[in-house]
Every structure is written in structure tokens, then in C-alpha cells.
Design a protein around this motif. Structure first.
Motif, PDB file in Angstrom:
ATOM      1  N   ALA A   1       0.923  -1.216   0.136  1.00 55.28           N
ATOM      2  CA  ALA A   1       0.018   0.192  -0.026  1.00 55.28           C
ATOM      3  C   ALA A   1       0.802   1.385  -0.077  1.00 55.28           C
ATOM      4  N   ASN A   2       2.227   1.143   0.471  1.00 55.12           N
ATOM      5  CA  ASN A   2       2.990   2.426   0.690  1.00 55.12           C
ATOM      6  C   ASN A   2       3.805   2.741  -0.497  1.00 55.12           C
ATOM      7  N   SER A   3       3.573   1.714  -1.626  1.00 56.28           N
ATOM      8  CA  SER A   3       4.527   2.060  -2.884  1.00 56.28           C
ATOM      9  C   SER A   3       3.756   3.021  -3.691  1.00 56.28           C
ATOM     10  N   GLY A   4       4.703   4.119  -4.203  1.00 57.00           N
ATOM     11  CA  GLY A   4       4.175   5.267  -4.955  1.00 57.00           C
ATOM     12  C   GLY A   4       4.696   5.210  -6.247  1.00 57.00           C
ATOM     13  N   LEU A   5       4.505   6.101  -7.189  1.00 58.34           N
ATOM     14  CA  LEU A   5       4.849   6.401  -8.364  1.00 58.34           C
ATOM     15  C   LEU A   5       6.480   6.394  -8.381  1.00 58.34           C
ATOM     16  N   GLU A   6       7.162   6.764  -7.711  1.00 55.63           N
ATOM     17  CA  GLU A   6       8.629   6.643  -7.435  1.00 55.63           C
ATOM     18  C   GLU A   6       9.040   5.347  -7.494  1.00 55.63           C
ATOM     19  N   SER A   7       8.616   4.374  -6.647  1.00 57.72           N
ATOM     20  CA  SER A   7       8.977   3.163  -6.606  1.00 57.72           C
ATOM     21  C   SER A   7       8.691   2.313  -7.810  1.00 57.72           C
ATOM     22  N   ARG A   8       7.418   2.701  -8.423  1.00 60.36           N
ATOM     23  CA  ARG A   8       7.358   1.808  -9.614  1.00 60.36           C
ATOM     24  C   ARG A   8       7.813   2.278 -10.668  1.00 60.36           C
ATOM     25  N   GLN A   9       8.387   3.501 -10.850  1.00 58.58           N
ATOM     26  CA  GLN A   9       9.346   4.042 -11.841  1.00 58.58           C
ATOM     27  C   GLN A   9      10.551   3.258 -11.595  1.00 58.58           C
ATOM     28  N   ARG A  10      11.383   3.213 -10.361  1.00 53.85           N
ATOM     29  CA  ARG A  10      12.333   2.633  -9.985  1.00 53.85           C
ATOM     30  C   ARG A  10      12.246   1.095 -10.526  1.00 53.85           C
ATOM     31  N   VAL A  11      11.395   0.496 -10.151  1.00 55.20           N
ATOM     32  CA  VAL A  11      11.305  -1.023 -10.440  1.00 55.20           C
ATOM     33  C   VAL A  11      11.478  -1.064 -12.003  1.00 55.20           C
TER      34      VAL A  11
END
Length: 83
Positions: free
Chosen positions: A58-68
Motif C-alpha cells: 500500500a505504501n508503494s508510490g509512483l517513484e517506487s514503480r518507476q525505480r522498479v
């Protein structure tokens, strides 16, 4: 509630899958598990791993998705589509 997805790189060695998983686990809001190979037939050219199970918390944001996406693109360019 988080979402799950399966990441597959055909024929990638176990060690590289472990490296990718370790790299992805450093990203906030991401949980990664290795999915064992389910085939009953041994194939030397087939990886011991079927893929990665990637869970977004739940605490994953757009920045995390871009990094992945950056991490996966790096490994894809290095091992799957080398120039």
C-alpha cells in the motif's frame, strides 16, 4: 491492498534472478519472491526459476514503480536483449 505481478525472463540463470530480487527488495513498497520452476521435464537451457512474484504494498508510490521499471529495463538490456 497491494497488487501482484509475475516477472519472467526466459532462460535467465538462478544467480541472476537472485540478483534482480535483491535489487528490487531495496525499493520501498516492493516485496519479491522467487517462483520455482514447475516443469517436470529437465531442460538444461531452462532456468531453475520460473519467474519473480512482485508485490506492491500500500505504501508503494509512483517513484517506487518507476525505480522498479528502471531496474527491470537494466537487466533486460543486459541479459535478454544485449546490444
Amino acid at each position: 491492498m497491494g497488487t501482484k505481478e509475475k516477472i519472467e525472463f526466459a532462460g535467465l540463470p538462478l544467480a541472476v534472478y537472485r540478483e534482480i530480487a535483491a535489487h528490487l527488495r531495496q525499493v520501498k513498497g516492493v516485496e519479491v519472491d522467487l517462483i520455482p520452476q514447475s516443469s517436470q521435464q529437465f531442460d538444461y537451457n531452462q532456468s531453475q526459476i520460473d519467474g519473480l512474484s512482485l508485490s506492491w504494498t500500500a505504501n508503494s508510490g509512483l517513484e517506487s514503480r518507476q525505480r522498479v521499471n528502471q531496474i527491470l529495463a537494466y537487466y533486460q538490456s543486459r541479459y535478454i536483449n544485449p546490444i
